[in-house]
Design a protein around this motif. Structure first.
Motif, PDB file in Angstrom:
ATOM      1  N   GLY A 139      -2.318  11.086   2.379  1.00 46.51           N
ATOM      2  CA  GLY A 139      -1.125  10.324   2.722  1.00 46.51           C
ATOM      3  C   GLY A 139      -0.594  10.611   4.113  1.00 46.51           C
ATOM      4  O   GLY A 139       0.561  10.339   4.399  1.00 46.51           O
ATOM      5  N   TYR A 170       0.849  -1.186   0.000  1.00 46.61           N
ATOM      6  CA  TYR A 170       0.000   0.000   0.000  1.00 46.61           C
ATOM      7  C   TYR A 170       0.884   1.235   0.000  1.00 46.61           C
ATOM      8  O   TYR A 170       1.425   1.619   1.044  1.00 46.61           O
ATOM      9  N   VAL A 184      -3.197   6.246   7.911  1.00 49.71           N
ATOM     10  CA  VAL A 184      -3.618   4.968   7.334  1.00 49.71           C
ATOM     11  C   VAL A 184      -4.677   4.367   8.245  1.00 49.71           C
ATOM     12  O   VAL A 184      -4.547   4.435   9.473  1.00 49.71           O
ATOM     13  N   PHE A 224       1.375   8.177   9.187  1.00 54.80           N
ATOM     14  CA  PHE A 224       2.089   7.630   8.030  1.00 54.80           C
ATOM     15  C   PHE A 224       3.359   6.900   8.465  1.00 54.80           C
ATOM     16  O   PHE A 224       3.828   6.002   7.781  1.00 54.80           O
ATOM     17  N   TRP A 257      -5.128   4.185   2.829  1.00 58.70           N
ATOM     18  CA  TRP A 257      -4.505   5.467   3.153  1.00 58.70           C
ATOM     19  C   TRP A 257      -5.535   6.568   3.018  1.00 58.70           C
ATOM     20  O   TRP A 257      -6.402   6.506   2.156  1.00 58.70           O
ATOM     21  N   SER A 290       1.682   5.155  -0.053  1.00 58.26           N
ATOM     22  CA  SER A 290       1.015   6.394   0.336  1.00 58.26           C
ATOM     23  C   SER A 290       0.595   7.111  -0.943  1.00 58.26           C
ATOM     24  O   SER A 290       1.327   7.095  -1.926  1.00 58.26           O
TER      25      SER A 290
END
Lengths: 327, 720
Positions: free
Chosen positions: B569, B521, B572, B591, B565, B523
């Motif tokens: 960004g 995953y 999460v 993050f 996210w 950002s």
């Protein structure tokens, strides 16, 4: 400190009780023999043989001479603590679920389950000092609501009331003389699912209940107002309060029936400590590999024991750090 | 229908109750006025509040066939037979479902008939198929739905100019973007509730925005730019939005809608439903509608059997791969395309027709995908003729349909296409057979779309036999991450499309060995990536900084099933949805892998961040901000500190109060306890001790003889 792992029961634990001095620990399990242990090192002292069914609950008199046990064999038994000989048997028509000695040990409250046509009931028995004079007569019988099990009943302040809680998630206070219901917890603010356990504070001013609704609540024993609520993430089976610190400990875990189908860590079989006043979680003690069914804190507040569906009793002595926790 | 009671039944019932029904004057009974006899039904109350979402009048399954021959009674049966034959091919006509009225004077038919089917879908199909059917030269069928007659009758004969409604300014649908604390929103669905929250990490909690019970019947979905929240109902879909509260903005009628999809610029909404055929041997009937989101008008509908829409792709509901229509790149919503047999049908949204009135013909095309930024289609054709004709990947420019680039590939078993989010790069994962054809190995073909002639580079992993578990491009960036290896021991490699000296070559940045991860995953702003081990890996999380090539933090959300996210960004969300019975809920992380807060909820179904539209800032401006970040961030740091100080102050205050009230409560009790001391003493037979009594520990040795046994032991003297 490393806990003592006490393996003596062959079936899941159901109840744990310390005597007043805190040197003895009594344990009940679904096997038929209540057991007594040295509370300091977990050494087994002896067993009480005579029940023919799971033993649900026990209580020990203030002088540590008498033990009373309630069993699924539809009886409650009085024992001589020292010799392990049964002194008297109270026979009922349905399993005895909980027992509690009154202040002064001259009365005992015994609750029985609903069974076939029987509704649940709260029996008050007079306990004679001399076991030869003991009779089976009930001083008072209070019948509970039909088909609803009472999971716990304890004496209120000065033996004037009896506090009961059970499957209907409601707590009731009864007059111990007349059997009249004096107070009932409200459905909105109280528990929403079965109350599984009930534990009175040292001085009887408040008591703690644990419920399948994943919470434990602290109540005023006279007014039945909720003082505190402790939220957790799995059903609560057992609760206990520290006599020296403002801590409560609650234990439980997902229902035993689901355990085999999920990861062992999904069960949350830990004993969780909460700050009694701030309602914040302090920490947790892991170790059981089944739900915790019973909890008890030593009256000196320096050790506690937990009993699980896994058949083990874990006896923990608190580290020094525990007493210096700052919140 | 409930059958009415006959008079004898009523009498019998009366007798049982001991009433002689004949003696009752029925007219003397006075019913309360009103249709409901004064007994309000709570169902109706609900219905009245919800404005009616009913679109059907209940006659949807009846059609009217006009332009039949007018026949005398002798020929009636013959005509009926003919009509029945035609219409029973299409669907099951209800018993007595065909009615051909007759003129009572002439005994001749009137030239039309009514046909009742079992389902509205059949009726619609019958209308579609037989409207304009030529029975003979003079009799061309005119078929209409019975329901439509009402509609047609209401059309006034004279044309009147449409009334121009005065302009009413609408709400600012993007109000949420102006939040002072620059927070993001998310929607969750748990139990019967759908709730929208602000993510407020400063306070470590979600702040409720809006909540509604039974908001949707199956799921909710944000539009791609976050303006609307779409809900799905039996009668159709609806979108909600607004400045402060979520009001219904529009509704899109589509009975039994199953799936919805927004165009990337959220101008259009595609809805999909599939209907059981009345004949079990037939395939499902599929209906797709494309609505204009703002006006709510149907721009085009597509109907047909499920087979027509089920070509290519995988997954989806009942064989159809969703989305059926894939939208062309960018947010201008100009083109959409559908994969068909040997064709790709590309439509444009000006007229909602095929570009150049014909589809793009590609023999045996298996899959295609749009560039996320440009009107470019990448498509994949598998190997044919036992390897005589190689597999190929082609890029086509739309609307011109010119082939920009083509690459032939040999001994291919499968291809998967991954576009970088700016449409700069295209990675094609190619699974090839080994020489023995017994196993496959994987390589990548990397296309540089924005460069002249679109150069292609081949990338193979160091260990060619490694299985590829996951692949992901850095959003807006030039790097990508690959998880490869066996399922028990996986490695993660990072590559860049540039090297330090040369921008035209791919290079490996690093390989992390032996990681417990099976999902990647990135950002949304790039640079950071979350390596996650979901499913059997129990929700292990590793937050990795790709710029510095170092792990920032590791964590765990036990049993996590979903990770998303936030659009900026910064945070999460990891969630355990109702797939698992226990520990449903979500966690919010920063993050860099700091767990900010948890929120548990039973029966947790969905967690979705509200998307943000792209920033209006130019690239230069963004760069400037990045350069002077320290200057800007100062202000926010101070704000953060203030909030923190305030919170901890509040916290302390709260704790102090709790402690105080507890102590006062305890004091009161202690007093009573003291007063009761004597009584307690009495209960204990005058034992002077109370709980606070002190006792002495004395060691007493007690000897107890349990058993005495006498035994004579034979004793022999040793003589030696």
């Amino acid at each position: 400190m490393r806990p003592y792992l006490m393996k003596g029961h062959e079936r899941p634990l159901t109840f744990l009780k310390y005597n007043r001095e805190g040197d003895l620990l009594f344990s009940c399990a679904k096997d038929h023999t209540p057991t007594v242990w040295f509370a300091d090192n977990g050494e087994r002292l002896g067993t009480y043989n005579g029940h023919k069914g799971a033993v649900w609950c026990c209580d020990v008199s203030r002088d540590s001479r008498r033990l009373i046990t309630g069993s699924a064999d539809r009886s409650a038994k009085l024992w001589d603590v020292k010799s392990g000989t049964p002194l008297f048997t109270f026979e009922f028509d349905s399993p005895a679920r909980s027992v509690d000695f009154a202040v002064g040990d001259k009365l005992a409250v015994i609750t029985t389950d609903p069974f076939m046509e029987q509704t649940s009931a709260i029996h008050v028995k007079t306990i004679s000092n001399d076991p030869d004079e003991q009779t089976a007569e009930s001083a008072l019988i209070i019948t509970g609501p039909p088909r609803v099990r009472i999971n716990g009943a304890v004496w209120g302040p000065l033996n004037r009331t009896i506090i009961s809680a059970g499957e209907d998630a409601t707590i009731r206070i009864w007059d111990s003389e007349t059997g009249k219901m004096l107070n009932e917890s409200s459905k909105e603010t109280g528990h929403s699912k079965t109350i599984t356990s009930l534990s009175m504070s040292e001085d009887g001013s408040h008591f703690l209940t644990g419920s399948s609704d994943k919470s434990a609540k602290l109540w005023d024993s006279r007014t039945l107002t909720i003082l505190k609520t402790y939220e957790t993430i799995s059903p609560v089976n057992a609760v206990a309060m520290s006599p020296i610190l403002e801590h409560v400990v609650i234990g439980g875990g997902q229902a035993a029936i689901d355990v085999t189908t999920t990861h062992h860590r999904a069960g949350n079989f830990d004993a969780k400590f909460f700050h009694k006043v701030l309602q914040e979680e302090i920490g947790c003690v892991k170790g059981h590999f089944g739900p915790i069914n019973a909890l008890a804190i030593n009256p000196d507040g320096r050790s506690f024991s937990s009993g699980g569906e896994d058949g083990y009793i874990r006896l923990h002595h608190f580290d020094r750090d525990y007493f210096n926790i700052k919140m | 229908m409930v059958e009415g009671m006959s008079m004898t039944d009523i009498e019998a019932f009366g007798n049982r109750l001991g009433i002689d029904i004949r003696q009752i004057d029925l007219d003397s009974i006075q019913l309360p006025p009103g249709e409901d006899f004064g007994i309000p039904s709570d169902d109706e109350e609900k219905l009245r509040q919800e404005d009616s979402l009913e679109f059907e009048s209940g006659f949807g399954n009846i059609i009217v066939v006009d332009n039949l021959p007018v026949v005398p009674p002798e020929k009636y049966d013959k005509l009926e037979g003919v009509v029945k034959k035609i219409y029973s091919q299409i669907g099951v006509i209800k018993e007595d479902g065909l009615w051909m009225p007759v003129n009572p004077e002439t005994q001749k038919t009137l030239g039309y008939c009514f046909i009742e089917y079992n389902t509205p879908q059949e009726a619609e199909l019958a209308k579609e198929r037989t409207h304009g059917y030529k029975l003979d030269k003079a009799h061309i069928f005119a078929v209409n739905l019975f329901d439509d007659f009402d509609k047609f009758m209401k059309v006034p004969d004279e044309w009147a100019p449409p009334e121009i409604k005065p302009y009413a300014p609408g709400e600012n649908l993007q109000q949420w973007l102006t939040d002072e604390k620059a927070r993001d929103q998310f929607v969750i669905r748990a139990h019967h509730n759908t709730e929208v929250f602000w993510n407020d990490p400063r306070q470590s909690m979600p702040v409720p925005v809006y909540r509604r019970e039974y908001w949707t019947e199956s799921f909710v979905q944000w539009s791609p730019l976050g303006t609307y929240l779409a809900t799905v109902h039996r009668q159709g879909a609806a979108v909600w939005g607004g400045a402060a509260t979520f009001d219904r903005l529009s509704r899109y009628a589509h009975p039994q809608v199953k799936l919805i999809d927004f165009s990337p610029g959220e101008k259009y909404l595609v809805t999909y439903s599939s209907h059981e055929p009345s004949n079990p041997r037939d395939t499902h009937r599929v209906i797709l509608n494309i609505f204009d989101v703002r006006s709510g008008k149907v721009m085009r509908d597509f109907k047909g059997s499920a087979d027509e829409f089920a070509t290519g792709g995988t997954g989806g509901v009942s064989g159809v791969s969703w989305p059926v229509f894939r939208w062309g790149g960018g947010t201008d919503d100009k083109y959409f395309a559908k994969l068909g047999k040997n064709v790709i049908s590309v439509y444009e949204t000006e007229t909602f027709t095929l570009i150049d009135k014909k589809s793009l013909k590609v023999e045996n095309v298996l899959d295609f995908s749009w560039s996320p930024a440009d009107p470019i289609i990448a498509l994949f054709v598998p190997e044919l003729g036992g390897g005589n004709q190689p597999a190929r990947v082609s890029l086509f420019q739309i609307p011109g349909k010119e082939e920009l680039r083509q690459k032939n590939l040999f001994s291919v078993s499968d291809c998967k296409m991954y576009w970088q989010s700016n449409g700069e790069y295209l990675a094609v994962k190619v699974d090839r057979y080994t020489k023995t054809k017994k196993s496959t190995y994987t390589g990548f073909e990397l296309f540089r779309i924005k460069e002249r002639d679109i150069p292609i580079e081949v990338l193979e992993l160091e260990n060619k036999n490694d299985k590829i578990m996951a692949f992901a491009w850095e959003p807006k960036g030039h790097r990508f991450a690959v998880i490869h290896g066996e399922s028990s021991r996986t490695d993660i490699s990072f590559y860049s499309m540039r090297t330090a000296t040369n921008t035209g070559r791919v290079s490996k940045l690093t390989t992390l060995k032996g990681k417990n991860a099976n999902a990647l995953y990135w950002s949304p702003s790039g640079r950071f990536i979350l390596l996650a081990g979901l499913k059997h890996l129990n929700g292990q999380l590793e937050f990795y900084n790709v710029d510095e090539l170092e792990t920032m933090a590791t964590g765990e959300h036990f049993m996590a099933t979903e990770i998303e996210w936030d659009p900026t960004g910064r945070y999460v969300a990891t969630a355990v949805t109702s797939i698992h019975e226990m520990e449903n809920g979500f966690n919010i992380w920063s993050f860099n892998g700091k767990l900010l807060y948890r929120h548990s909820r039973d029966h947790f179904y969905q967690f979705l961040w509200r998307p943000r539209p792209p920033s209006f800032l130019t690239a230069e401006k963004e760069e400037e901000i990045a350069k002077n970040l320290k200057k800007y961030s100062k202000k926010y740091e101070i704000e953060d500190q203030d909030v923190n100080a305030q919170l901890s102050e509040q916290d302390r205050e709260k704790r102090r109060k709790l402690q105080e009230s507890w102590e006062s409560w305890i004091m009161k009790w202690k007093q009573i306890h003291e007063e009761e001391k004597l009584e307690r003493q009495q209960l204990r037979d005058g034992e002077a001790s109370d709980d606070e009594e002190e006792y002495e520990a004395k060691e007493v040795e007690v000897e107890e003889i349990l058993d005495v046994k006498e035994e004579i032991i034979p004793y022999e003297f040793d003589q030696e």
